[in-house]
Design a protein around this motif. Sequence first.
Motif, PDB file in Angstrom:
ATOM      1  N   ARG A 221       0.812  -1.218   0.000  1.00 38.57           N
ATOM      2  CA  ARG A 221       0.000   0.000   0.000  1.00 38.57           C
ATOM      3  C   ARG A 221       0.844   1.266   0.000  1.00 38.57           C
ATOM      4  NH1 ARG A 221      -2.001   0.067   6.343  1.00 38.57           N
ATOM      5  NH2 ARG A 221       0.000   0.785   7.182  1.00 38.57           N
TER       6      ARG A 221
ATOM      7  N   GLY B  88      -4.398  -0.201  -2.426  1.00 34.67           N
ATOM      8  CA  GLY B  88      -4.566   0.509  -1.170  1.00 34.67           C
ATOM      9  C   GLY B  88      -4.665  -0.451  -0.003  1.00 34.67           C
ATOM     10  N   ASP B  89      -5.105   0.074   1.157  1.00 33.19           N
ATOM     11  CA  ASP B  89      -5.162  -0.728   2.386  1.00 33.19           C
ATOM     12  C   ASP B  89      -5.949  -2.017   2.212  1.00 33.19           C
ATOM     13  OD1 ASP B  89      -3.703   1.157   3.660  1.00 33.19           O
ATOM     14  OD2 ASP B  89      -5.279   1.857   5.001  1.00 33.19           O
TER      15      ASP B  89
ATOM     16  N   ALA C 159      -4.502  -4.481  -0.392  1.00 34.51           N
ATOM     17  CA  ALA C 159      -3.251  -5.059   0.099  1.00 34.51           C
ATOM     18  C   ALA C 159      -3.529  -6.162   1.116  1.00 34.51           C
ATOM     19  CB  ALA C 159      -2.381  -3.975   0.721  1.00 34.51           C
TER      20      ALA C 159
END
Length: 318
Positions: A201, A215-216, A219
Amino acid sequence: MTGSVMLLDGASLWFRSFYALPEKMTSPDGRPVNALRGFLDTIAALVTEHRPTRLVVCLDVDWRPAFRTDLIPSYKAHRVADDSAGASDAEDVPDTLTPQVDMITEALRCAGITTSGAAGCEADDVIGTLAFDEAVDAVLVVSGDRDLLQVVADDPVQVRVLYVGRGLKNAELMGPAEVAAKYNVPTDRAGTAYAEMSILRGDPSDGLPGVPGIGDKTAAKLISEYGDLDVLEAAAYDAGSSLTKRARNSIVESKDYLAAARVVVAVRTDAETTESRDDDRLPTTPDDVDGLRTLVAELGVDSSVNRLAKALEWGETF
C-alpha cells in the motif's frame, strides 16, 4: 504485561510530548522544557500502569539510514530540513526541541534508566533486535509508529505493542490477534503480514510509494488470499493465477520497488546495539542523585522528576 521488559521508542515519544504540551512551560532561565516534562511524565505513567521489571529507551542513532535510502531515496526525504544551501541531512526538528533531547538523555543518565542505540540504525531496529533477542520476559513496545506492529509475537515470548499514536489515554495494546483483526491479515504471521501489507500500500509519511492501485483493503486482501508477499509476487508472473490484470501489471511493474521495500520496511533484528548501562532493570535508586538534583534546580522540573521517583518507588523527593 507485568514482569515485562518495556522498550520505549524515544524520539516518537518525546516528539509527541513536545507537541502535546505548550512551549510556555519553561525553566527558571526561560528555556522550554515541555518535551522533557512530558517525556518524564510519560515514563512515570507507563511504569505505574504496566509495572515492567526492565526498561530501555531506544534511540535513533541514524533516523534515515543509508542502507534504506540507498534502496529507496525517497525514504523520509520529506522530513529532511532545508537550509539556504539546499537540502541537508538534518532532520526537520523544531529549534526548541533539539536542546531538550540533550536534557532528556541527561535526565535518563542521572535516573539510571538504560538507553540503547545502534550505529547506522533507527530506534525501530534497536527495538526489533532487543525484542527478537529476548527469551525470558514478555516485551512491551511503546511507540506512536505503526511500523513497529510488525514485531508482535507470541513465541518464544509475548511481544506486544502499545500504540500511542492518539495519546496515552487512547493507547491500543496490540498483539498478533489484534493486528490481524484490525488490518485483516493472517493471525499466524500477523506482524510479518502487516509489514508486507505496508509494502504493497505504501506509506506517504515514510516516503514509500507502494504499488500503484493497491490501497489498504486490497493489500490486506491479497496478502490474506495468497499467504505472503513472495507467493503473491510469483502469482503476478503466472498467467493462470486468479489475480486481476490490473493487479498483475502493477506488481510486475513494481518489481524493483518490491525488492527494495522488503529491506527498507522490515525492522532489523540483528542490529549491533550498544546500551548505556550493563543493567536494564528499573533503577531502585538514581545513578546520579546530585546530577538529578542539579537538573531539577536548573530546569525547574521537580514535579515531573518526583512523579518518576514515585513510579520507580525511590522513596525520596527532589
